[in-house]
Enzyme design. Structure first.
Site, PDB file in Angstrom:
ATOM      1  CG  HIS A 106      -8.676 -46.254  42.320  1.00  0.00           C
ATOM      2  ND1 HIS A 106      -9.639 -47.122  41.909  1.00  0.00           N
ATOM      3  CD2 HIS A 106      -9.285 -45.400  43.166  1.00  0.00           C
ATOM      4  CE1 HIS A 106     -10.783 -46.811  42.494  1.00  0.00           C
ATOM      5  NE2 HIS A 106     -10.596 -45.765  43.262  1.00  0.00           N
ATOM      6  CG  ASP A 171      -1.843 -43.755  52.798  1.00  0.00           C
ATOM      7  OD1 ASP A 171      -1.216 -44.516  53.556  1.00  0.00           O
ATOM      8  OD2 ASP A 171      -1.407 -42.656  52.407  1.00  0.00           O
ATOM      9  CD  GLU A 282       1.044 -42.466  55.450  1.00  0.00           C
ATOM     10  OE1 GLU A 282       0.393 -41.439  55.152  1.00  0.00           O
ATOM     11  OE2 GLU A 282       0.852 -43.570  54.906  1.00  0.00           O
TER      12      GLU A 282
HETATM   13  P1  FAD Z   1      -5.044 -49.993  37.959  1.00  0.00           P
HETATM   14  O1  FAD Z   1      -5.127 -48.519  37.887  1.00  0.00           O
HETATM   15  O2  FAD Z   1      -6.230 -50.751  37.524  1.00  0.00           O
HETATM   16  O3  FAD Z   1      -3.746 -50.508  37.193  1.00  0.00           O
HETATM   17  C1  FAD Z   1      -2.475 -49.944  37.410  1.00  0.00           C
HETATM   18  C2  FAD Z   1      -1.438 -50.581  36.498  1.00  0.00           C
HETATM   19  O4  FAD Z   1      -1.259 -51.941  36.854  1.00  0.00           O
HETATM   20  C3  FAD Z   1      -1.845 -50.610  35.027  1.00  0.00           C
HETATM   21  O5  FAD Z   1      -0.698 -50.519  34.228  1.00  0.00           O
HETATM   22  C4  FAD Z   1      -2.488 -51.963  34.862  1.00  0.00           C
HETATM   23  O6  FAD Z   1      -2.443 -52.431  33.530  1.00  0.00           O
HETATM   24  C5  FAD Z   1      -1.648 -52.804  35.796  1.00  0.00           C
HETATM   25  N1  FAD Z   1      -2.403 -53.893  36.409  1.00  0.00           N
HETATM   26  C6  FAD Z   1      -3.585 -53.828  37.046  1.00  0.00           C
HETATM   27  N2  FAD Z   1      -3.911 -55.041  37.515  1.00  0.00           N
HETATM   28  C7  FAD Z   1      -2.917 -55.875  37.154  1.00  0.00           C
HETATM   29  C8  FAD Z   1      -2.669 -57.260  37.325  1.00  0.00           C
HETATM   30  N3  FAD Z   1      -3.526 -58.049  37.980  1.00  0.00           N
HETATM   31  N4  FAD Z   1      -1.533 -57.780  36.825  1.00  0.00           N
HETATM   32  C9  FAD Z   1      -0.637 -56.999  36.167  1.00  0.00           C
HETATM   33  N5  FAD Z   1      -0.827 -55.690  35.957  1.00  0.00           N
HETATM   34  C10 FAD Z   1      -1.945 -55.141  36.453  1.00  0.00           C
HETATM   35  N6  FAD Z   1      -0.369 -46.221  46.138  1.00  0.00           N
HETATM   36  C11 FAD Z   1       0.480 -46.503  47.132  1.00  0.00           C
HETATM   37  O7  FAD Z   1       1.515 -47.126  46.924  1.00  0.00           O
HETATM   38  N7  FAD Z   1       0.222 -46.093  48.412  1.00  0.00           N
HETATM   39  C12 FAD Z   1      -0.917 -45.429  48.742  1.00  0.00           C
HETATM   40  O8  FAD Z   1      -1.132 -45.096  49.890  1.00  0.00           O
HETATM   41  C13 FAD Z   1      -1.840 -45.151  47.702  1.00  0.00           C
HETATM   42  N8  FAD Z   1      -2.992 -44.513  47.972  1.00  0.00           N
HETATM   43  C14 FAD Z   1      -3.871 -44.264  46.973  1.00  0.00           C
HETATM   44  C15 FAD Z   1      -5.067 -43.615  47.275  1.00  0.00           C
HETATM   45  C16 FAD Z   1      -5.978 -43.362  46.285  1.00  0.00           C
HETATM   46  C17 FAD Z   1      -7.277 -42.660  46.627  1.00  0.00           C
HETATM   47  C18 FAD Z   1      -5.676 -43.721  44.945  1.00  0.00           C
HETATM   48  C19 FAD Z   1      -6.632 -43.399  43.861  1.00  0.00           C
HETATM   49  C20 FAD Z   1      -4.484 -44.335  44.625  1.00  0.00           C
HETATM   50  C21 FAD Z   1      -3.571 -44.625  45.645  1.00  0.00           C
HETATM   51  N9  FAD Z   1      -2.370 -45.271  45.374  1.00  0.00           N
HETATM   52  C22 FAD Z   1      -1.511 -45.558  46.390  1.00  0.00           C
HETATM   53  C23 FAD Z   1      -1.968 -45.592  44.007  1.00  0.00           C
HETATM   54  C24 FAD Z   1      -2.319 -47.019  43.648  1.00  0.00           C
HETATM   55  O9  FAD Z   1      -1.526 -47.935  44.352  1.00  0.00           O
HETATM   56  C25 FAD Z   1      -2.070 -47.262  42.159  1.00  0.00           C
HETATM   57  O10 FAD Z   1      -2.735 -46.341  41.375  1.00  0.00           O
HETATM   58  C26 FAD Z   1      -2.517 -48.667  41.781  1.00  0.00           C
HETATM   59  O11 FAD Z   1      -2.143 -48.940  40.472  1.00  0.00           O
HETATM   60  C27 FAD Z   1      -3.999 -48.743  41.900  1.00  0.00           C
HETATM   61  O12 FAD Z   1      -4.438 -50.057  41.800  1.00  0.00           O
HETATM   62  P2  FAD Z   1      -5.563 -50.389  40.760  1.00  0.00           P
HETATM   63  O13 FAD Z   1      -6.033 -51.746  41.085  1.00  0.00           O
HETATM   64  O14 FAD Z   1      -6.550 -49.304  40.694  1.00  0.00           O
HETATM   65  O15 FAD Z   1      -4.654 -50.409  39.442  1.00  0.00           O
END
Ligand code: FAD
Length: 544
Positions: A106, A171, A282
């Site tokens: 994400h 969120d 918020e």
């Molecule tokens: P990914 O997109 O898969 O990875 C993000 C980064 O972390 C990459 O660099 C990846 O290599 C690294 N990574 C992933 N997993 C690991 C691991 N296990 N160990 C080490 N590195 C790792 N953020 C907030 O803070 N607050 C919010 O309210 C919020 N709301 C959101 C709502 C939506 C609809 C979306 C799409 C995003 C939101 N986000 C929010 C952002 C979100 O926290 C970040 O995009 C986060 O990285 C998403 O987690 P993911 O598992 O999809 O990570």
């Protein structure tokens, strides 16, 4: 002997690493064989295929405007599998293959992608969640041990079975534990408990060198703090111990509308100064009817709000959102608490709305929006998002700058704007916040930071690739002005355009960040999608 397979694009062939798990070294580094041969081999070993033939999901993220095809996708079954892969890559003198962990994918700007490298899909790790409930009179906390690839919603569901839940949230809950801990993880509870990275007791990490390390504030502390907010640069989080608290059963959820920015932010700050009463704060900017429609399923009355929104004027409104928890065991009248709180707020007369919902539904509120957008085909669309941390002193100027850069009538998606407290963040972690002026030292009210999230959706029917690229350019312009000395903002979840810009972004924190990189991932193997470091072969020295 254990075989780990992964699929590669190189000449349409597969790489088979033959690894000896018992002695933990690579027996026969690389053999290339055909897909059919691999399938046959794995069948002969009687083990299920542990590789992906398609790399399409690993090449895309929620942003949907950056697409990088990896050479391979790896689906580990244990931390040990990841350790073997990373040891192999850091020992091989010729390769410059890099590796990105992908949680829920994400990210917006390709941060979990690995151009021509290997994407590790973290959801392949067994999703174990073990809850430890602290008993009355027992010392210590309740906590959960959870795998790095698990989703926050899974942890919530498991915790609630025992009446427990994490304290600090995002969120949206369909994000992975490792993914948000690599950033910060913020939401309306951050003012009270700090970000998610402040609510972690211990981690298991596989470093860029392939070492499996259990770390905490008292054990391998430098790695622990490096990884939290570390943008995936130092190691892969394979397990996390998350602090839990007693979960409320219900939440009184309140919204109030404003037409004056100063009053809106002053009231938000009043709310965060009452953590003993308020559990979540918020707020968002109401630009047009869409700003309310997209998030008002629980507040249908709000939709009759202010006819001026329909007119083509520059008038903008603001909405505060706060919540008070209701625990069965406590004899607190939440209605009364809400009344006490709202009696001091200065919202537009008769524009206060409230609803009582279950704690689960409250935390999972964005899922409702997701479902509604999915039905309209508007979830899997480009998301040019901009998130900034803005010091209180610059928030009004930043808001004006932001509004000048967007079209009020056409904007689709929420613009979040709410305060956090600098003092609730542990600055030993790798996260970057605005540097506070010396004048702010010691003055709690000056140590407020706003988070502003321009969470724009680009409807493909109206906004083509050129339009998305234009939006991104405008956002870059806003981010650069805001990062200047006058406003002093820092980007959150962003990808800086070059390593030099990253140094600027880290400012005084750069030396520590680079030093941590040279200790835990000296060859720059990890998280290439962030674009901070350049991967080097093991025979050359570390390049910053
Ligand atoms: P990914 O997109 O898969 O990875 C993000 C980064 O972390 C990459 O660099 C990846 O290599 C690294 N990574 C992933 N997993 C690991 C691991 N296990 N160990 C080490 N590195 C790792 N953020 C907030 O803070 N607050 C919010 O309210 C919020 N709301 C959101 C709502 C939506 C609809 C979306 C799409 C995003 C939101 N986000 C929010 C952002 C979100 O926290 C970040 O995009 C986060 O990285 C998403 O987690 P993911 O598992 O999809 O990570």
């Amino acid at each position: 002997m254990e075989f780990i397979f992964f699929y590669t694009r190189f000449n349409g062939l597969l790489i088979l690493l033959t690894l000896c798990s018992l002695c933990n070294f690579i027996q026969s580094p690389i053999e290339t064989i055909s897909l059919n041969y691999l399938k046959a081999t794995s069948m002969a070993f009687g083990s299920p295929l542990n590789f992906h033939e398609s790399t399409s999901t690993a090449s895309v993220d929620f942003g949907r405007f950056i697409f990088n095809i990896p050479s391979a996708v790896f689906r580990p079954k244990s931390s040990g599998d990841i350790a073997i892969l990373l040891s192999f890559l850091s020992a091989s003198s010729s390769t410059t293959i890099s590796v990105a962990a992908r949680g829920a994918g994400h990210s917006i700007h390709g941060q979990a992608q690995a151009p021509d490298g290997i994407v590790i899909e973290m959801d392949s790790l067994p999703s174990t969640i073990q809850i430890h409930k602290s008993m009355d009179g027992e010392e210590g906390f309740s906590y959960a041990d959870v795998s790095g690839g698990a989703l926050w919603v899974e942890l919530l569901e498991e915790g609630l079975k025992l009446g427990l839940a994490p304290r600090s949230w995002t969120d949206y809950l369909y994000l992975s534990i490792g993914g948000t801990l690599s950033n910060a993880g913020i939401s309306g509870q951050t003012f009270k408990y700090g970000p998610q990275i402040n609510n972690v007791l211990q981690l298991e990490v596989v470093t860029g060198k392939g070492e499996i390390v259990t770390c905490s504030p008292t054990r391998s502390a430098e790695l622990f703090y490096a990884v939290l907010g570390g943008l995936g640069q130092f190691g892969i989080i394979t397990k996390a111990r998350i602090l839990l608290q007693d979960a409320p059963q219900h939440v009184k959820w309140v919204r109030a509308l404003y037409d004056d920015f100063k009053t809106f932010t002053e009231d938000q700050e009043l709310l965060i100064s009452q953590p003993e009463k308020v559990d979540y704060v918020e707020g968002f900017i109401v630009l047009n009817e869409n700003s309310l429609h997209s998030s008002s399923m629980v507040f249908p009355d709000q939709l009759n709000f202010i006819p001026e929104l329909q007119k083509n004027t520059s008038k903008v409104y603001y909405c505060i959102e706060f919540a008070v928890h209701e625990h069965k065991a406590e004899e607190i009248n939440t209605e009364q608490v809400v009344e006490e709180i709202t009696s001091k707020l200065r919202f537009l007369p008769s524009h206060m709305y409230s609803a009582k919902v279950s704690y689960y539904d409250f935390l999972n509120r964005v899922r409702m929006e997701e479902m509604s957008l999915r039905e309209k085909g508007l979830w899997e669309v480009p998301h040019p998002w901009l998130n900034m941390f803005v010091p209180k002193s610059g928030i009004e100027e930043f808001k004006d700058l932001l509004l000048q850069s967007i079209s009020k009538q056409d904007f689709e998606g929420p613009i979040l704007l709410y305060p956090l407290l600098h003092d609730k963040w542990d600055m030993n972690t790798s996260v970057v916040l605005p540097e506070l002026s010396p004048a702010a030292a010691g003055k709690a009210e000056e140590r407020v930071i706003y988070v502003v999230g321009l969470l724009q959706s680009a409807n493909p029917g109206r906004c083509t690739a050129a339009c998305v690229s234009d939006l991104l350019k405008r956002q870059r312009h806003v981010a650069e002005i805001a990062a200047g000395n006058r406003i002093g903002a820092k980007q959150y979840l962003g990808r800086q355009p070059s390593p030099a810009q990253w140094r600027k972004h880290f400012g005084s924190k750069w030396d520590r960040f680079a030093d941590r990189k040279s200790r835990f991932d000296p060859l720059g193997v990890l998280a290439p999608g962030q674009g901070i470091f350049v991967r080097t072969p093991s025979s050359s020295s570390f390049i910053q």
